[in-house]
Scaffold this active site. Structure first.
Site, short mmCIF file in Angstrom:
data_model
loop_
_atom_site.label_atom_id
_atom_site.label_comp_id
_atom_site.label_asym_id
_atom_site.label_seq_id
_atom_site.Cartn_x
_atom_site.Cartn_y
_atom_site.Cartn_z
N HIS A 69 5.58 -9.99 5.25
CA HIS A 69 5.63 -8.65 4.65
C HIS A 69 5.42 -7.58 5.75
O HIS A 69 6.13 -6.58 5.79
CB HIS A 69 4.53 -8.58 3.58
CG HIS A 69 4.39 -7.29 2.84
ND1 HIS A 69 4.61 -7.16 1.49
CD2 HIS A 69 4.01 -6.05 3.25
CE1 HIS A 69 4.40 -5.92 1.11
NE2 HIS A 69 4.02 -5.22 2.17
N LEU A 112 0.83 -1.21 0.00
CA LEU A 112 0.00 0.00 0.00
C LEU A 112 0.86 1.26 0.00
O LEU A 112 0.36 2.33 -0.32
CB LEU A 112 -0.95 -0.01 1.21
CG LEU A 112 -1.99 -1.14 1.20
CD1 LEU A 112 -2.82 -1.13 2.48
CD2 LEU A 112 -2.90 -1.04 -0.03
O1 K1U Z 1 1.55 -4.00 3.94
C1 K1U Z 1 1.03 -3.64 2.90
O2 K1U Z 1 1.57 -2.83 2.15
C2 K1U Z 1 -0.29 -4.24 2.51
C3 K1U Z 1 -0.18 -5.26 1.39
C4 K1U Z 1 0.03 -6.62 2.01
C5 K1U Z 1 0.42 -7.77 1.15
C6 K1U Z 1 -0.18 -8.04 -0.07
C7 K1U Z 1 0.18 -9.15 -0.82
C8 K1U Z 1 1.12 -10.02 -0.33
C9 K1U Z 1 1.73 -9.76 0.86
C10 K1U Z 1 1.37 -8.66 1.60
C11 K1U Z 1 -1.47 -5.20 0.59
O3 K1U Z 1 -2.52 -5.40 1.11
S1 K1U Z 1 -1.36 -4.77 -1.09
C12 K1U Z 1 -3.05 -4.84 -1.64
C13 K1U Z 1 -3.60 -6.21 -1.80
O4 K1U Z 1 -2.90 -7.18 -1.67
C14 K1U Z 1 -5.03 -6.39 -2.13
C15 K1U Z 1 -5.84 -5.34 -2.44
C16 K1U Z 1 -7.18 -5.55 -2.73
C17 K1U Z 1 -7.70 -6.81 -2.73
C18 K1U Z 1 -6.90 -7.88 -2.44
C19 K1U Z 1 -5.55 -7.69 -2.12
ZN ZN Z 2 3.71 -3.13 2.34
#
Ligand code: K1U
Ligand code: ZN
Length: 171
Positions: A136, A95
């Site tokens: 993460h 994000l």
């Molecule tokens: O920590 C962050 O930046 C959040 C990140 C977490 C993450 C995603 C994927 C793999 C490992 C960790 C997110 O949430 S990015 C957005 C995302 O994955 C998403 C957005 C909308 C619907 C489903 C997923």
């Molecule tokens: Zn992140």
């Protein structure tokens, strides 16, 4: 509850180490609630306190699929206490680096110790997307980004694009 502004790359707080929580005060509980609201609104599946500009070791996650009931995790002082030798490659987003997903290789299974919102010591075992997500988020608490797991070529490519996007936004 309140939405919190998300911190974006290259803000330095994303490279700083979050401090352990000593007391689970009302402020910490409020922070975790606000982080959960911010994560759902983004939308995302995880969020670490650094990403809302707070250097405390707090993360929230919900990796439930759309056809499953919500499964919100709020973790205080999470730590990886065991990880598998075998690794899995999974597509990750962040994000704080929107629009720049990449495949990241991480241990397939991890065991985590943490405090819940009542201050009780808990452990959880995670596989699949939850394992990638919790690693993460703990990385964020240590000032580490998913970019750091990529080859220098891929990392530099994303960094150049982000710098260009930021320049365009500030023009
Ligand atoms: O920590 C962050 O930046 C959040 C990140 C977490 C993450 C995603 C994927 C793999 C490992 C960790 C997110 O949430 S990015 C957005 C995302 O994955 C998403 C957005 C909308 C619907 C489903 C997923
Ligand atoms: Zn992140």
């Amino acid at each position: 509850m309140a939405l919190m502004p998300l911190v974006m790359l290259p803000q330095p707080v994303l490279r700083q180490i979050a401090q352990p929580v000593d007391d689970i005060t009302d402020d910490i509980l409020q922070l975790a609630d606000n982080m959960a609201e911010t994560m759902y609104a983004a939308p995302g599946i995880g969020l670490a306190a650094n990403q809302v500009g707070v250097l405390k070791r707090v993360i929230v996650m919900d990796c439930a699929r759309d056809d499953e009931p919500p499964s919100l995790w709020k973790m205080i002082n999470p730590e990886i206490i065991w990880c598998s030798e075998d690794n899995t490659k999974m597509e990750e987003g962040c994000l704080s680096i929107p629009g720049h997903n990449a495949e990241v290789m991480r241990p397939s299974e991890v065991h985590i110790s943490y405090l819940d919102t009542e201050g009780r010591a808990q452990e959880m075992q995670a596989t699949d997307l939850l394992a990638a997500c919790v690693q993460h988020e703990i990385d964020h608490l240590n000032g580490v980004l998913f970019l750091d797991h990529l080859s220098r070529l891929k990392r530099d490519m994303i960094m150049r694009k982000v710098t260009k996007e930021n320049r365009t936004q500030n023009d």
